[in-house]
Design a protein around this motif. Structure first.
Motif, PDB file in Angstrom:
ATOM      1  N   ASP A  30      41.304 172.251 -40.343  1.00 11.85           N
ATOM      2  CA  ASP A  30      41.747 173.321 -41.244  1.00 11.85           C
ATOM      3  C   ASP A  30      41.293 172.974 -42.659  1.00 11.85           C
ATOM      4  O   ASP A  30      41.194 171.800 -43.018  1.00 11.85           O
ATOM      5  CB  ASP A  30      43.278 173.472 -41.211  1.00 11.85           C
TER       6      ASP A  30
ATOM      7  N   ASP B 102      36.059 172.588 -44.361  1.00 10.81           N
ATOM      8  CA  ASP B 102      35.635 173.967 -44.154  1.00 10.81           C
ATOM      9  C   ASP B 102      35.029 174.143 -42.759  1.00 10.81           C
ATOM     10  O   ASP B 102      34.006 173.522 -42.441  1.00 10.81           O
ATOM     11  CB  ASP B 102      34.606 174.304 -45.239  1.00 10.81           C
ATOM     12  N   LEU B 103      35.648 174.941 -41.971  1.00  6.89           N
ATOM     13  CA  LEU B 103      35.217 175.329 -40.623  1.00  6.89           C
ATOM     14  C   LEU B 103      34.564 174.182 -39.821  1.00  6.89           C
ATOM     15  O   LEU B 103      35.268 173.282 -39.378  1.00  6.89           O
ATOM     16  CB  LEU B 103      34.282 176.544 -40.720  1.00  6.89           C
TER      17      LEU B 103
HETATM   18  C1  LIG Z   1      45.419 182.810 -39.043  1.00  4.10           C
HETATM   19  S1  LIG Z   1      45.791 181.153 -39.545  1.00  4.10           S
HETATM   20  C2  LIG Z   1      45.950 180.435 -37.931  1.00  4.10           C
HETATM   21  C3  LIG Z   1      46.800 179.212 -37.878  1.00  4.10           C
HETATM   22  C4  LIG Z   1      47.152 178.773 -36.458  1.00  4.10           C
HETATM   23  N1  LIG Z   1      45.971 178.407 -35.688  1.00  4.10           N
HETATM   24  C5  LIG Z   1      47.922 179.853 -35.727  1.00  4.10           C
HETATM   25  O1  LIG Z   1      47.394 180.379 -34.730  1.00  4.10           O
HETATM   26  O2  LIG Z   1      49.048 180.182 -36.131  1.00  4.10           O
HETATM   27  C6  LIG Z   1      44.222 180.642 -40.128  1.00  4.10           C
HETATM   28  C7  LIG Z   1      44.111 179.221 -40.662  1.00  4.10           C
HETATM   29  O3  LIG Z   1      42.745 179.051 -41.046  1.00  4.10           O
HETATM   30  C8  LIG Z   1      42.665 178.218 -42.180  1.00  4.10           C
HETATM   31  N2  LIG Z   1      41.377 178.506 -42.820  1.00  4.10           N
HETATM   32  C9  LIG Z   1      41.017 179.565 -43.589  1.00  4.10           C
HETATM   33  N3  LIG Z   1      39.724 179.474 -43.941  1.00  4.10           N
HETATM   34  C10 LIG Z   1      39.242 178.345 -43.369  1.00  4.10           C
HETATM   35  C11 LIG Z   1      37.973 177.697 -43.361  1.00  4.10           C
HETATM   36  N4  LIG Z   1      36.925 178.216 -44.020  1.00  4.10           N
HETATM   37  N5  LIG Z   1      37.836 176.546 -42.683  1.00  4.10           N
HETATM   38  C12 LIG Z   1      38.887 176.009 -41.998  1.00  4.10           C
HETATM   39  N6  LIG Z   1      40.107 176.570 -41.971  1.00  4.10           N
HETATM   40  C13 LIG Z   1      40.296 177.723 -42.649  1.00  4.10           C
HETATM   41  C14 LIG Z   1      43.890 178.592 -42.992  1.00  4.10           C
HETATM   42  O4  LIG Z   1      44.245 177.533 -43.863  1.00  4.10           O
HETATM   43  C15 LIG Z   1      44.919 178.858 -41.895  1.00  4.10           C
HETATM   44  O5  LIG Z   1      45.666 177.706 -41.628  1.00  4.10           O
END
Ligand SMILES: C[S@@+](CC[C@H](N)C(=O)[O-])C[C@H]1O[C@@H](n2cnc3c(N)ncnc32)[C@H](O)[C@@H]1O
Length: 307
Positions: A147, A175-176
């Motif tokens: 994350d 990041d991703l």
């Molecule tokens: C919709 S939430 C999902 C959280 C969890 N997997 C769930 O199902 O409840 C999306 C998550 O993606 C993370 N996020 C957003 N952009 C991101 C990126 N570019 N790279 C990695 N994580 C990211 C956010 O911090 C958040 O925790």
């Protein structure tokens, strides 16, 4: 003065939250009261006549007021259930949604159909709900969960520890795909799951107040059309997925056709299926890699491939 019993309080709090137009007022009242009294919801009913003391009332009052202002009850009580598993939750992470349990179920089914150790990646892990549900339900799985948000990952770390999964769940911040660069030379993951941010700028303005004002925007927003993260996943997933692996994504109810098209255009997957949730909305995309399509099967360069 009339005593405040559990029964009387439940009725009063439910009425208060109903007047404030809070969703599921009875359930919210039960969760708040159960939290303050350290009782399970069912125990509230078996101890209906129990008096509630002043210290407990003093603790309950501000929580009820905050719930009346549409602060999510899950954040107020600091925990929720996902896939039958109790998780710690703070405002640093998205509150896991019941719809996401479909993704957990399909992931676990997929792993159960395979033999031997399974390498799983949970992108955008947030609270770690998917990583924990998968690791708890498949003893042969090791999960790498990533994350961008370090504070969300610290909630995930609490949940991994709480369920004694530190040996099989690794948390990486970045990041991703960036935190996975070191894994690019390896055999790849058997399964990549992701519930990414997928709300468009316009939809965000129309979200309920409890979501818009309290849940982290970075967990929800994904560019003008809500598809930004899917585009990036399609562009980068190939080298990380085994040739017989699968990618499983949660999607917004109207995003099925666009995400399917994006995945098909990668030419990585033999089969891309969309599954609906209990409300009959498109919710999960299941992309099975299988054998890579040949150029001819993909309709490309017939003259060259025929030679
Ligand atoms: C919709 S939430 C999902 C959280 C969890 N997997 C769930 O199902 O409840 C999306 C998550 O993606 C993370 N996020 C957003 N952009 C991101 C990126 N570019 N790279 C990695 N994580 C990211 C956010 O911090 C958040 O925790």
């Amino acid at each position: 003065m009339e005593t405040w019993t559990i029964q009387r309080l439940l009725t009063w709090v439910t009425g208060y939250l109903t007047d404030k137009k809070v969703d599921a007022p009875r359930l919210s009242a039960e969760l708040l009261l159960g939290h303050v009294l350290s009782l399970k919801r069912i125990e509230l009913y078996t101890k209906f006549d129990r008096p509630v003391d002043k210290a407990q009332l003093d603790q309950l009052r501000p929580l009820v007021k905050r719930a009346g202002e549409h602060e999510p009850v899950v954040y107020l009580v600091g925990r929720t259930e996902f896939y039958g598993i109790e998780l710690a939750i703070t405002p640093d992470c998205l509150i896991p949604r019941p719809e996401t349990e479909l993704l957990a179920a399909r992931a676990i089914e997929f792993l159960r159909g395979r033999r031997g150790p399974q390498r799983v990646c949970d992108l955008c892990a947030g609270s770690g709900c998917l990583a924990v549900a998968i690791a708890r339900n498949h003893a042969d799985a090791t999960v790498t969960a990533t994350d961008l948000c370090a504070r969300a990952l610290s909630v995930a770390a609490t949940n991994v520890d709480k369920h004694k999964l530190a040996q099989r769940v690794t948390l990486l911040c970045g990041d991703l795909f960036d935190p996975l660069i070191a894994q690019l030379d390896g055999p790849g993951f058997d399964l990549i799951v992701c519930n990414p941010p997928y709300v468009s700028t316009r939809e965000y303005e129309m979200l309920d107040r409890n979501v818009r004002e309290y849940e982290p925007p970075a967990a929800l927003l994904a560019g003008e059309d809500g598809l930004d993260v899917y585009r990036r996943i399609c562009a980068g997933v190939g080298p990380l997925l085994r040739p017989d692996g699968a990618l499983m994504l949660e999607i917004g109810y109207a995003q099925g056709p666009a995400v399917r098209e994006m995945l098909e255009r990668t030419d990585l997957f033999q089969e891309v299926a969309i599954e609906k949730d209990a409300h009959d909305n498109d919710r999960v995309v299941l992309a099975h890699r299988g054998r890579r399509k040949s150029a001819a099967a993909a309709g490309l360069m017939p003259e060259e491939t025929a030679e």
